[in-house]
Design a protein around this motif. Structure first.
Motif, PDB file in Angstrom:
ATOM      1  N   LEU A 182      40.195  45.256  33.072  1.00 54.61           N
ATOM      2  CA  LEU A 182      39.641  43.851  33.546  1.00 54.61           C
ATOM      3  C   LEU A 182      39.549  43.759  34.810  1.00 54.61           C
ATOM      4  CD1 LEU A 182      40.917  41.559  30.819  1.00 54.61           C
ATOM      5  CD2 LEU A 182      38.662  41.978  31.181  1.00 54.61           C
ATOM      6  N   PHE A 183      40.598  44.220  35.716  1.00 51.83           N
ATOM      7  CA  PHE A 183      40.607  43.890  36.997  1.00 51.83           C
ATOM      8  C   PHE A 183      39.957  44.917  37.688  1.00 51.83           C
ATOM      9  CE2 PHE A 183      44.832  41.887  37.139  1.00 51.83           C
ATOM     10  CZ  PHE A 183      44.312  40.983  38.246  1.00 51.83           C
TER      11      PHE A 183
ATOM     12  N   MET B 125      47.538  47.202  25.908  1.00 52.40           N
ATOM     13  CA  MET B 125      47.197  45.854  26.540  1.00 52.40           C
ATOM     14  C   MET B 125      47.236  46.025  27.837  1.00 52.40           C
ATOM     15  SD  MET B 125      46.661  42.994  24.980  1.00 52.40           S
ATOM     16  CE  MET B 125      47.565  41.515  25.322  1.00 52.40           C
TER      17      MET B 125
ATOM     18  N   LEU C 106      37.673  31.587  20.941  1.00 54.01           N
ATOM     19  CA  LEU C 106      38.456  31.420  22.180  1.00 54.01           C
ATOM     20  C   LEU C 106      39.150  29.863  21.794  1.00 54.01           C
ATOM     21  CD1 LEU C 106      39.304  32.356  24.892  1.00 54.01           C
ATOM     22  CD2 LEU C 106      37.510  31.158  25.933  1.00 54.01           C
TER      23      LEU C 106
ATOM     24  N   THR D   6      34.122  29.159  30.481  1.00 48.81           N
ATOM     25  CA  THR D   6      33.191  30.065  29.679  1.00 48.81           C
ATOM     26  C   THR D   6      31.928  29.571  29.293  1.00 48.81           C
ATOM     27  OG1 THR D   6      35.260  31.034  28.688  1.00 48.81           O
ATOM     28  CG2 THR D   6      33.185  31.410  27.644  1.00 48.81           C
TER      29      THR D   6
ATOM     30  N   VAL E  22      27.668  36.381  39.903  1.00 44.56           N
ATOM     31  CA  VAL E  22      28.839  37.424  40.099  1.00 44.56           C
ATOM     32  C   VAL E  22      29.756  36.868  40.251  1.00 44.56           C
ATOM     33  CG1 VAL E  22      29.237  39.619  41.344  1.00 44.56           C
ATOM     34  CG2 VAL E  22      27.138  39.245  41.225  1.00 44.56           C
ATOM     35  N   TRP E  23      30.103  36.156  41.141  1.00 47.67           N
ATOM     36  CA  TRP E  23      31.355  35.466  41.428  1.00 47.67           C
ATOM     37  C   TRP E  23      31.779  34.627  40.285  1.00 47.67           C
ATOM     38  CZ3 TRP E  23      35.051  37.039  44.663  1.00 47.67           C
ATOM     39  CH2 TRP E  23      34.775  37.924  45.637  1.00 47.67           C
TER      40      TRP E  23
ATOM     41  N   SER F 253      27.632  41.659  44.933  1.00 40.59           N
ATOM     42  CA  SER F 253      27.122  40.396  45.809  1.00 40.59           C
ATOM     43  C   SER F 253      27.356  40.508  47.264  1.00 40.59           C
ATOM     44  CB  SER F 253      28.206  39.361  45.224  1.00 40.59           C
ATOM     45  OG  SER F 253      29.694  39.484  45.995  1.00 40.59           O
TER      46      SER F 253
ATOM     47  N   PHE G 283      39.924  27.416  30.759  1.00 35.72           N
ATOM     48  CA  PHE G 283      39.198  28.698  30.515  1.00 35.72           C
ATOM     49  C   PHE G 283      37.825  28.644  29.435  1.00 35.72           C
ATOM     50  CE2 PHE G 283      38.543  32.864  28.604  1.00 35.72           C
ATOM     51  CZ  PHE G 283      38.382  33.512  29.769  1.00 35.72           C
TER      52      PHE G 283
ATOM     53  N   PHE H   3      31.321  35.359  37.226  1.00 37.56           N
ATOM     54  CA  PHE H   3      31.774  36.236  36.357  1.00 37.56           C
ATOM     55  C   PHE H   3      33.195  37.032  36.627  1.00 37.56           C
ATOM     56  CE2 PHE H   3      31.725  41.086  35.403  1.00 37.56           C
ATOM     57  CZ  PHE H   3      31.721  40.852  33.817  1.00 37.56           C
ATOM     58  N   ILE H   4      33.133  37.083  38.057  1.00 33.42           N
ATOM     59  CA  ILE H   4      34.253  37.625  38.340  1.00 33.42           C
ATOM     60  C   ILE H   4      35.406  36.653  38.101  1.00 33.42           C
ATOM     61  CG2 ILE H   4      35.794  38.302  40.568  1.00 33.42           C
ATOM     62  CD1 ILE H   4      33.161  39.432  41.618  1.00 33.42           C
TER      63      ILE H   4
ATOM     64  N   ILE I 112      48.126  36.516  39.140  1.00 30.71           N
ATOM     65  CA  ILE I 112      46.523  36.802  38.664  1.00 30.71           C
ATOM     66  C   ILE I 112      45.819  35.329  38.792  1.00 30.71           C
ATOM     67  CG2 ILE I 112      45.153  37.430  36.906  1.00 30.71           C
ATOM     68  CD1 ILE I 112      47.362  39.132  36.295  1.00 30.71           C
TER      69      ILE I 112
ATOM     70  N   TRP J 162      35.550  34.436  35.834  1.00 31.95           N
ATOM     71  CA  TRP J 162      36.002  34.723  34.325  1.00 31.95           C
ATOM     72  C   TRP J 162      36.701  35.651  33.839  1.00 31.95           C
ATOM     73  CZ3 TRP J 162      34.437  37.540  30.080  1.00 31.95           C
ATOM     74  CH2 TRP J 162      34.659  37.030  28.679  1.00 31.95           C
ATOM     75  N   VAL J 163      36.525  37.063  34.478  1.00 32.44           N
ATOM     76  CA  VAL J 163      37.250  38.136  34.272  1.00 32.44           C
ATOM     77  C   VAL J 163      38.697  37.984  34.495  1.00 32.44           C
ATOM     78  CG1 VAL J 163      37.390  40.626  34.676  1.00 32.44           C
ATOM     79  CG2 VAL J 163      35.403  39.645  34.062  1.00 32.44           C
ATOM     80  N   VAL J 164      38.769  37.528  35.879  1.00 31.94           N
ATOM     81  CA  VAL J 164      40.246  37.478  36.435  1.00 31.94           C
ATOM     82  C   VAL J 164      41.085  36.399  35.284  1.00 31.94           C
ATOM     83  CG1 VAL J 164      41.581  36.613  38.318  1.00 31.94           C
ATOM     84  CG2 VAL J 164      39.453  38.010  38.813  1.00 31.94           C
TER      85      VAL J 164
ATOM     86  N   TYR K 261      25.153  47.324  39.231  1.00 36.30           N
ATOM     87  CA  TYR K 261      25.579  46.969  37.627  1.00 36.30           C
ATOM     88  C   TYR K 261      24.769  48.089  36.722  1.00 36.30           C
ATOM     89  CZ  TYR K 261      26.797  43.059  40.217  1.00 36.30           C
ATOM     90  OH  TYR K 261      27.520  42.227  41.259  1.00 36.30           O
TER      91      TYR K 261
ATOM     92  N   ILE L 113      44.777  34.413  42.168  1.00 40.28           N
ATOM     93  CA  ILE L 113      43.682  35.290  42.498  1.00 40.28           C
ATOM     94  C   ILE L 113      42.504  34.579  42.072  1.00 40.28           C
ATOM     95  CG2 ILE L 113      42.495  37.377  42.463  1.00 40.28           C
ATOM     96  CD1 ILE L 113      45.322  38.712  42.285  1.00 40.28           C
TER      97      ILE L 113
ATOM     98  N   ALA M 158      36.302  43.464  37.216  1.00 40.30           N
ATOM     99  CA  ALA M 158      36.098  42.296  38.349  1.00 40.30           C
ATOM    100  C   ALA M 158      35.946  42.652  39.993  1.00 40.30           C
ATOM    101  CB  ALA M 158      37.383  41.060  38.528  1.00 40.30           C
TER     102      ALA M 158
ATOM    103  N   LEU N   4      33.060  31.478  22.322  1.00 41.11           N
ATOM    104  CA  LEU N   4      33.573  30.263  22.731  1.00 41.11           C
ATOM    105  C   LEU N   4      34.506  29.722  21.569  1.00 41.11           C
ATOM    106  CD1 LEU N   4      33.998  28.450  25.177  1.00 41.11           C
ATOM    107  CD2 LEU N   4      31.969  27.025  24.208  1.00 41.11           C
TER     108      LEU N   4
ATOM    109  N   LEU O 121      44.240  45.439  30.615  1.00 42.80           N
ATOM    110  CA  LEU O 121      44.172  44.588  31.694  1.00 42.80           C
ATOM    111  C   LEU O 121      43.948  45.257  33.099  1.00 42.80           C
ATOM    112  CD1 LEU O 121      45.399  41.839  32.384  1.00 42.80           C
ATOM    113  CD2 LEU O 121      47.922  42.941  32.562  1.00 42.80           C
TER     114      LEU O 121
ATOM    115  N   LEU P  10      45.152  35.425  31.025  1.00 43.95           N
ATOM    116  CA  LEU P  10      45.561  35.098  29.546  1.00 43.95           C
ATOM    117  C   LEU P  10      46.384  36.484  28.979  1.00 43.95           C
ATOM    118  CD1 LEU P  10      42.643  32.703  28.462  1.00 43.95           C
ATOM    119  CD2 LEU P  10      44.930  32.103  29.230  1.00 43.95           C
ATOM    120  N   HIS P  11      45.655  37.701  29.433  1.00 46.44           N
ATOM    121  CA  HIS P  11      46.135  38.888  28.844  1.00 46.44           C
ATOM    122  C   HIS P  11      47.516  38.929  29.406  1.00 46.44           C
ATOM    123  CE1 HIS P  11      42.866  41.569  26.926  1.00 46.44           C
ATOM    124  NE2 HIS P  11      42.855  40.151  26.718  1.00 46.44           N
TER     125      HIS P  11
ATOM    126  N   ALA Q 248      40.453  36.072  32.462  1.00 47.55           N
ATOM    127  CA  ALA Q 248      40.884  36.554  31.264  1.00 47.55           C
ATOM    128  C   ALA Q 248      41.909  37.556  31.278  1.00 47.55           C
ATOM    129  CB  ALA Q 248      39.644  37.281  30.631  1.00 47.55           C
ATOM    130  N   ALA Q 249      42.225  37.946  32.513  1.00 50.52           N
ATOM    131  CA  ALA Q 249      43.293  39.101  32.587  1.00 50.52           C
ATOM    132  C   ALA Q 249      44.519  38.209  32.743  1.00 50.52           C
ATOM    133  CB  ALA Q 249      43.058  39.774  34.132  1.00 50.52           C
TER     134      ALA Q 249
END
Ligand code: HEM
Lengths: 536, 330
Positions: A45-46, A38, A478, B247, B273-274, A56, B243, B276-277, B302, B279-281, A91, B305, A49, A475, A42, B286-287, B283-284
């Protein structure tokens, strides 16, 4: 479901702290455990991001190649470094790919064992009633006159929606088995989305083309201005349709604070789906593309194409037709070039601006006062020499290569400019005509009128539904994962000194759970019923 | 009523609701100031010696506190009504009428309205008295900044924005933004309280006068915040609500709309892009809540952030990269 995860993942997680062993086999297993922990997920994932950020900030080749090129010109020292780092196409860059590929491996390595565990856990019975219920996070007790068996029967009824086991003197119940399924579905769907993306960008294509009204387009690679095929795209597989743009409409607001704002764009097409097939008509608008055999045609922009004729000194026509001028801003001040390779004695080039409705002041020079072509003005600089078309290097039709050309000068040594209107403009006392004769016997240029052009995007993604289906499934998973509350409840009843002592205890296995209310409710129902029976 | 009159009404409603938010904020500050005498942080032993007197003080100030709290909530309800009026009339002011989120001003106006309404809806269920000063203060400040810095007159929507998917996409994005904002407040309070608890062992000089009173108010406020586990759980609930909506907004409705408008589902445009960022943060986040060593404080950081990326996307992207983004509302 921290507790739940602890039981399934806790072991791996704790072992992940160990020092790396040296034997290859052990090392492999150790590395795999690290990757699928995990903590690693984590961190990845960071990184994902963080890795997305530069895309951008720095203009991206695939999003806006013009902006990327401009940026390169402006930052000569940084550009090569950025290029090396892949910052102009973040990307697709190796390092960004590395992050998400690692994440995907981690994800699959995480899903598989969890699925295996889940498949057995799914059929499991609720755990036996613990001996000491009072130690559980939620605990209530009460006494009643009712018979223990009756209380437990009642508990069984009340715990509908639970999987219930009847034990000697107690009831064990559990529910929320689907939570883990939802969570797994979510993570599997993330993989599906990625596959959808990958397949789409491998087998699909996207192209852009500018067509002047009245002009035609056939769907072959050579006809595109920009063509961006997937790695495995088969150019022979382009749907063989063709169309002509018969008309383009746009409405400009003429008054109020929205003056000049464009709306209601629509282009009329006559298209033939297969060569020799029947001609059909369609209108496309923003948000309403045309689909021909799975290939979509979108209207994404528009502008003006002044119709120009250039003659040589003998009056022979050496160039004639509409020339696309690309809009610079919402006022539709547009830039373009005209290349006349057939001019004699020397090749001619023109470069300059088009103003759809021109205004003029001494300070600003010509400006556009309105985006609709009501009083168009063309203002061009003239070059003679070699256009450089024959040296084999492909040239943009929107740029003039003046390396081998000289600007045409006036007698007083200043640059010669051609100003053309359709006959009605007069800013400085000299009427601006529709034809100007060039000095030095170079010929003449005539402004015949204004056509419109449309910018179309044509694209095909053979599996565009896959990524979207993936996200929708994600979704769904989720929602299950976040809102199904896995919990365990135990009810024990025993006879003590002529009364029945009932104990109710619960354990919430989700991360946001708040079981108190539910236990409270359960107790209330059991007591209620017990009282009714007392009263009998 | 004409479109111009609606626009005027909308602007007046914004002023009106700002006044009521301000009143609500004052009431809530008074509420916590009145709570000063409640002996929460009283050293053990003091209470025992002067038993009878103490209880009386407590009762009196509790009544006063409740009165201020109620006043604050009533003012917030009025403010929310006016706020909603401002949003609706803003939509009616356009010709043809439309959904009121064509630019940053309107988006912010609506998102802050969602924050207030979300807070009021949850107020009772989660006894959110502790959140009142934060919500009213936040909404007031953002609303003022919105009106002063981002105001734009009503215009029609550009063609690309005229799509039912836009409406769905933006409603979802706004609701998620409002909810994430409330969740972020709880996470921030979690961090503040955790830090305060860490340092509560330390001896600190008692300050006198006004600064002392403010410090005491803060102490009382922090002492009355729910327990850390409860703050964490509340934050989680709100984030878990937001969340999936995010999504849906960012990864389903947005791409469908983009496909219809621009011929691609996803194009890595700065706004995308942002989104998505963000969303990923989250998700982090929740992890993190399920990962040993990351629960609690790290998870709260987190979440904050995530909120920062969310608001940056809203405001920052439009300011800094406006020209680069197809989404820019210029
Ligand atoms: C593409 C990357 C990933 C994304 C976007 C993602 C997203 C999420 C989200 C949004 C949740 C919250 C659902 C919930 O709380 O029930 C979650 C939960 C979870 N994820 Fe992932 N995840 C990813 C990769 C991974 C990987 C690689 C692992 C394996 C180590 C993993 C293991 C878990 C587990 C065990 C949970 C349940 C946590 C809990 O009980 O609350 N995920 N994930």
């Amino acid at each position: 479901m921290s507790e739940g995860t602890d039981t399934t993942y806790g072991e791996d997680r704790n072992r992940a702290h160990e020092v790396a062993p040296l034997a290859p086999r052990e090392f492999g297993r150790w590395a795999w455990r690290q990757l699928t922990s995990m903590r690693t997920a984590l961190i990845l994932l960071f990184l994902l991001a963080l890795g997305a950020v530069p895309g951008s900030v720095v203009p991206q080749e695939s999003v806006d190649s013009l902006a990327a090129a401009r940026w390169r010109d402006q930052h000569e020292t940084l550009a090569p470094i950025y290029e090396k780092l892949g910052l102009f196409s973040v990307y697709d860059s190796p390092w960004f790919s590395a992050i998400y590929i690692l994440l995907m491996i981690s994800l699959v390595g995480c899903i598989l064992p969890r699925t295996k565990i889940y498949l057995t856990a799914m059929r499991a019975r609720p755990p036996k009633t613990p001996r000491n219920l009072a130690r559980l996070p939620e605990y209530r007790t009460f006494t009643t006159e009712a018979d223990p068996e009756a209380v437990l029967d009642r508990a069984r009824q009340v715990l509908s929606g639970y999987r219930v086991d009847r034990h000697e003197g107690s009831v064990a119940a559990e529910r929320g088995y689907l939570r883990e399924a939802g969570n797994l579905l979510f993570h599997v769907s993330v993989v599906i989305v990625l596959i959808g993306f990958a397949v789409g960008s491998l087998f699909g294509f996207r192209g852009g083309v500018i067509v002047v009204t009245g002009g035609t387009f056939a769907n072959t690679v050579s006809q595109y201005d920009e063509f961006d095929p997937g790695t495995l795209f088969d150019a022979g597989g382009l749907t063989p349709f063709s169309f002509s743009v018969t008309d383009f409409d746009v409405t400009f607001a003429t008054e109020g604070r929205e003056a000049g704002m464009a709306s209601d764009f629509s282009a009329a097409l006559d298209y033939v789906a297969t060569p020799g097939g029947e001609t059909r008509s369609a209108r496309i608008e923003v948000n309403h593309p045309l689909t021909i055999d799975g290939t979509k045609v979108f209207l994404i922009g528009h502008g003006y194409a002044p119709d120009i004729t250039v003659r040589d000194a003998d009056g022979e026509v050496v160039f004639s037709g509409p020339v696309v001028f690309l809009p610079e801003d919402t006022t539709f001040r547009s830039l373009g070039v005209i290349k006349v390779p057939d001019a004699s004695p020397q090749q001619l080039g023109f470069r300059g601006e088009f103003y759809p409705t021109a205004g003029f002041s001494m300070e600003t020079g010509p400006v556009t006062v309105f985006p609709e072509a009501k009083q168009p003005l063309l203002s061009l600089q003239v070059f003679v020499g070699d256009l450089g078309l024959d040296d084999g290097v492909p040239q943009s039709v929107y740029a003039l290569d003046t390396d081998e050309m000289e600007p045409v000068k006036r007698a007083d040594g200043r640059d010669f400019r051609v100003d053309l209107s359709l006959g009605e403009l007069n800013f400085t006392g000299d009427p601006i005509t529709d034809t100007v004769t060039l000095p030095d016997g170079l010929g003449s240029i005539t402004f015949n009128g204004v056509e419109k052009f449309v910018k179309l995007q044509v694209s095909r993604d053979p599996v565009d539904w896959l990524a979207l289906t993936g996200v929708s499934l994600a979704l769904l998973g989720l929602l299950g994962s976040l809102f199904i509350r896995p919990r365990r409840v135990w009810v024990a009843a025993r006879r003590e000194q002529g009364r029945t002592v009932v104990e109710v205890a619960g354990l919430d296995r989700s991360s946001g759970g708040d079981l108190a209310d539910e236990i409270e409710g359960l107790v209330a129902q059991l007591e209620d019923r017990a009282h009714m029976e007392d009263g009998r | 009523m004409s479109h111009e009159q609606f626009e005027l009404l909308s602007n007046q409603a914004v002023v009106g609701c700002a006044v009521f938010y301000f009143a609500a904020l004052l009431a809530h500050v008074a509420e916590w100031a009145a709570a000063r005498t409640v002996p929460v942080a009283v050293p053990v032993g003091v209470g025992a010696s002067g038993g009878g007197d103490d209880t009386e003080v407590v009762e009196e100030s509790t009544a006063k506190r409740d009165r201020f709290a109620r006043l604050g909530v009533i003012a917030t309800v009025v403010a929310a009504g006016l706020h909603l009026l401002a949003v609706v009339t803003r939509g009616l002011a356009a010709d043809p009428i439309r959904v009121p989120w064509g630019n940053m001003y309107e988006f912010t106006l609506t998102a802050t309205c969602v924050v207030t309404i979300g807070y009021l809806l949850l107020y009772r269920k989660y006894s959110l008295t502790w959140l009142s000063p934060i919500v009213t203060g936040f909404v007031l400040v953002i609303l003022m900044a919105d009106a002063l810095l981002l105001y734009d007159p009503v215009v029609r929507l550009p063609d690309a924005l005229e799509s039912p998917w836009l409406v769905i996409h933006v409603i979802a994005a706004i609701i998620a933004t409002g909810a994430f904002t409330i969740g972020g407040m709880a996470s921030a309070l979690y961090l503040v309280k955790a830090r305060w608890l860490d340092r509560s062992g330390e001896e600190r000089p008692q300050r006198a006068g006004f600064r002392g009173a403010v410090a005491a108010m803060f102490r009382n406020y922090l002492a009355r915040l729910p327990e850390l586990t409860q703050l964490d759980r509340f934050a989680y609930r709100v984030h878990a609500f937001a969340f999936p909506i995010w999504t849906f907004a960012a990864l389903i409705a947005g791409p469908i709309w983009a496909q219809a408008a621009w011929g691609r589902y996803w194009g890595w445009d700065p706004k995308e892009v942002w989104a998505f960022i963000t969303w990923v943060v989250y998700a982090a986040y929740l992890h993190a809540r399920a990962t040993a060593g990351w629960k609690g404080r790290a998870a709260a950081i987190i979440a904050i952030i995530g909120l920062a990326t969310l608001w940056f996307n809203f405001v920052g992207i439009n300011f800094f990269f406006g020209a680069n983004s197809q989404h820019s509302y210029a």
